[in-house]
Design a protein around this motif. Structure first.
Motif, PDB file in Angstrom:
ATOM      1  N   ALA A  88       0.944  -1.235  -0.123  1.00  0.00           N
ATOM      2  CA  ALA A  88       0.051   0.226  -0.174  1.00  0.00           C
ATOM      3  C   ALA A  88       0.907   1.222  -0.085  1.00  0.00           C
ATOM      4  O   ALA A  88       0.547   2.176  -0.740  1.00  0.00           O
ATOM      5  N   HIS A  89       2.007   1.306   0.653  1.00  0.00           N
ATOM      6  CA  HIS A  89       2.944   2.416   0.823  1.00  0.00           C
ATOM      7  C   HIS A  89       3.570   2.718  -0.684  1.00  0.00           C
ATOM      8  O   HIS A  89       3.649   3.597  -1.054  1.00  0.00           O
ATOM      9  N   GLN A  90       4.042   1.748  -1.318  1.00  0.00           N
ATOM     10  CA  GLN A  90       4.348   1.848  -2.621  1.00  0.00           C
ATOM     11  C   GLN A  90       3.126   2.234  -3.650  1.00  0.00           C
ATOM     12  O   GLN A  90       3.734   2.852  -4.505  1.00  0.00           O
ATOM     13  N   GLN A  91       2.249   1.789  -3.564  1.00  0.00           N
ATOM     14  CA  GLN A  91       0.939   2.430  -4.548  1.00  0.00           C
ATOM     15  C   GLN A  91       0.858   3.735  -3.880  1.00  0.00           C
ATOM     16  O   GLN A  91       0.561   4.717  -4.903  1.00  0.00           O
ATOM     17  N   ARG A  92       0.708   4.062  -2.920  1.00  0.00           N
ATOM     18  CA  ARG A  92       0.399   5.373  -2.398  1.00  0.00           C
ATOM     19  C   ARG A  92       1.342   6.519  -2.723  1.00  0.00           C
ATOM     20  O   ARG A  92       1.000   7.698  -3.319  1.00  0.00           O
ATOM     21  N   TYR A  94       4.123   6.099  -4.880  1.00  0.00           N
ATOM     22  CA  TYR A  94       4.974   5.811  -6.188  1.00  0.00           C
ATOM     23  C   TYR A  94       4.153   5.158  -7.329  1.00  0.00           C
ATOM     24  O   TYR A  94       4.511   5.148  -8.472  1.00  0.00           O
ATOM     25  N   GLY A  95       2.824   4.788  -6.993  1.00  0.00           N
ATOM     26  CA  GLY A  95       2.028   4.173  -7.875  1.00  0.00           C
ATOM     27  C   GLY A  95       2.482   2.588  -8.439  1.00  0.00           C
ATOM     28  O   GLY A  95       2.103   2.139  -9.327  1.00  0.00           O
ATOM     29  N   ALA A 228      12.418   1.538 -10.085  1.00  0.00           N
ATOM     30  CA  ALA A 228      11.412   0.845 -10.443  1.00  0.00           C
ATOM     31  C   ALA A 228      10.156   1.250 -11.167  1.00  0.00           C
ATOM     32  O   ALA A 228       9.369   0.848 -11.777  1.00  0.00           O
ATOM     33  N   THR A 229      10.054   3.033 -10.842  1.00  0.00           N
ATOM     34  CA  THR A 229       8.983   3.723 -11.584  1.00  0.00           C
ATOM     35  C   THR A 229       9.387   3.854 -13.128  1.00  0.00           C
ATOM     36  O   THR A 229       8.669   4.408 -13.775  1.00  0.00           O
TER      37      THR A 229
END
Length: 402
Positions: A88-92, A94-95, A228-229
């Motif tokens: 959830a942190h990675q989504q919040r 950095y997408g 990674a983005t």
């Protein structure tokens, strides 16, 4: 012709000998500076650990977990609530959307994540490329894995890489590129164009990218861009971070990594024979921390920015050339304006001279890099404001005391 791969104990000795041979005895100099600080009563700005705890709600969550009996082994890949919180942190921020079941592992700090990744992904004779200076455990772990450590220099004052030298450092044997961003010990935050070029070169040479992003939330006006983005990066990138730097609970040793399933699976195979699992009650508490509101994350960087400036003012008053960091909680200085070219010698004298301890940057380098950085010192500003104010006052007297 067959090549004999050294036994694990030989590789361990090789890793230790690599540091000794190169003069990069980071652990030794850290211990020496800490001992000097204790003996002299100096303020220790050498080791990078905070002198005050993080958020009370995270501590309360750990205490509640201990009281409720969450004190036995966690699953090898970490408890599910924390893996879900990491995803959830990675989504919040950095997408990114790693699968918490197959693409996330909880580790005993970022150091174990780095170790497990290198041991899983490189073999004897492979090359691992890092920037230089480099966090001191990198060289040891590369040696333990039986690989060759290749570096590309970061150039002061902004500590950006020479792009031609970076490209030249790649070869057909480059198996892993290990990037620390934001960067310890220099405080550099690498921009998109630098990171994208790393991705392009890694793809050209079919190398895996391991990114150590433990200072991801500690930047000062510069955006943190996870590798990674970037286009073409996700399929070959393992992203590592930890709770220690973000939440100021370095002693809990809760780290994590995420990435494509085939790489994470290989790393998990190694990790299970290292610590297997650790810190069960702390894992749930860090899941709470990762869900804290945005103002917590902006607040910690603003607080550190102010601390950076307090210490930097004292260093400038001492007559040192200060390289203002864009991230982390370290500031580097050049001692050359004071007529001092040997930062190792000055680091050993500094506790007696002004009552402050620091770490010489050459200990983060191989011999050629140590020569390039021989007049540089690193100071940590992750301390209480009043401690930094006193340190700045002491440092301001350095010129007259030399």
């Amino acid at each position: 012709m067959s090549t004999t791969v050294p036994a694990p104990w030989q590789r361990a000795a090789s890793g230790a000998n690599l540091l000794a041979a190169n003069g990069t005895l980071g652990v030794t100099i850290f211990e020496e500076m800490t001992t000097l600080a204790v003996r002299t009563g100096a303020i220790n700005l050498g080791q990078g650990f905070p002198d005050e705890d993080g958020p009370a709600e995270i501590k309360a969550a750990a205490q509640a977990a201990i009281a409720s009996g969450a004190n036995q082994y966690a699953p090898g890949k970490g408890i599910l609530p924390l893996r879900e919180a990491i995803s959830a942190h990675q989504q919040r921020f950095y997408g990114l959307t790693p699968d918490p079941e197959t693409e996330v592992i909880v580790t005993t700090g970022a150091t174990e994540a780095i170790a497990a990744s290198l041991l899983a992904l490189v073999e004897h004779g492979d090359e691992v490329l890092t920037f230089e200076p480099f966090y001191d455990s990198y060289g040891a772990m590369i040696g333990l894995a039986g690989a060759t450590h290749v570096t590309a220099p970061l150039i002061a004052p902004d500590f950006m890489p020479d792009m031609a030298a970076l490209e030249a450092a790649f070869s057909s044997r480059t198996k892993v590129v290990l990037i620390n961003n934001p960067h310890n010990p220099t405080g550099a935050v690498f921009p998109r164009e630098v990171l994208q070029r790393v991705v392009e070169l890694a793809a050209k040479h079919d190398a895996v990218i391991i990114t150590d992003e433990v200072y991801e939330h500690l930047t000062f006006g510069e955006p943190h861009i996870p590798v990674a983005t970037l286009p073409g990066a996700a399929v070959r990138t393992v992203t590592i971070s930890s709770a220690g730097k973000t939440f100021s609970f370095t002693g809990w040793k809760i780290g994590w990594l995420s990435g494509p399933e085939h790489l994470v699976s290989a790393i998990r195979t190694v990790k299970q024979f290292l610590s297997y699992s650790s810190g069960t009650p702390f894992q749930g508490a860090i899941a709470v921390g990762l869900a804290l509101p945005d103002d917590f994350y902006t607040g910690i960087s603003e607080t550190l920015r102010r601390k950076r400036d307090i210490l930097s003012d004292g260093l400038k008053a001492a007559g040192l050339d200060v390289f203002t960091p864009q991230g982390t909680y370290f500031v580097n200085v050049d001692t050359a304006p004071l007529g001092i070219s040997d930062s190792v010698d000055l680091a050993r004298r500094l506790p007696d001279l002004v009552g402050v301890a620091a770490i010489p940057v050459p200990v983060f380098c191989h011999p050629a890099g140590a020569e390039r950085t021989r007049s540089l010192l690193r100071f940590a500003f992750c301390k209480k404001t009043e401690v930094l104010e006193e340190a700045a006052s002491r440092l301001a007297t350095l010129r007259e005391r030399l």
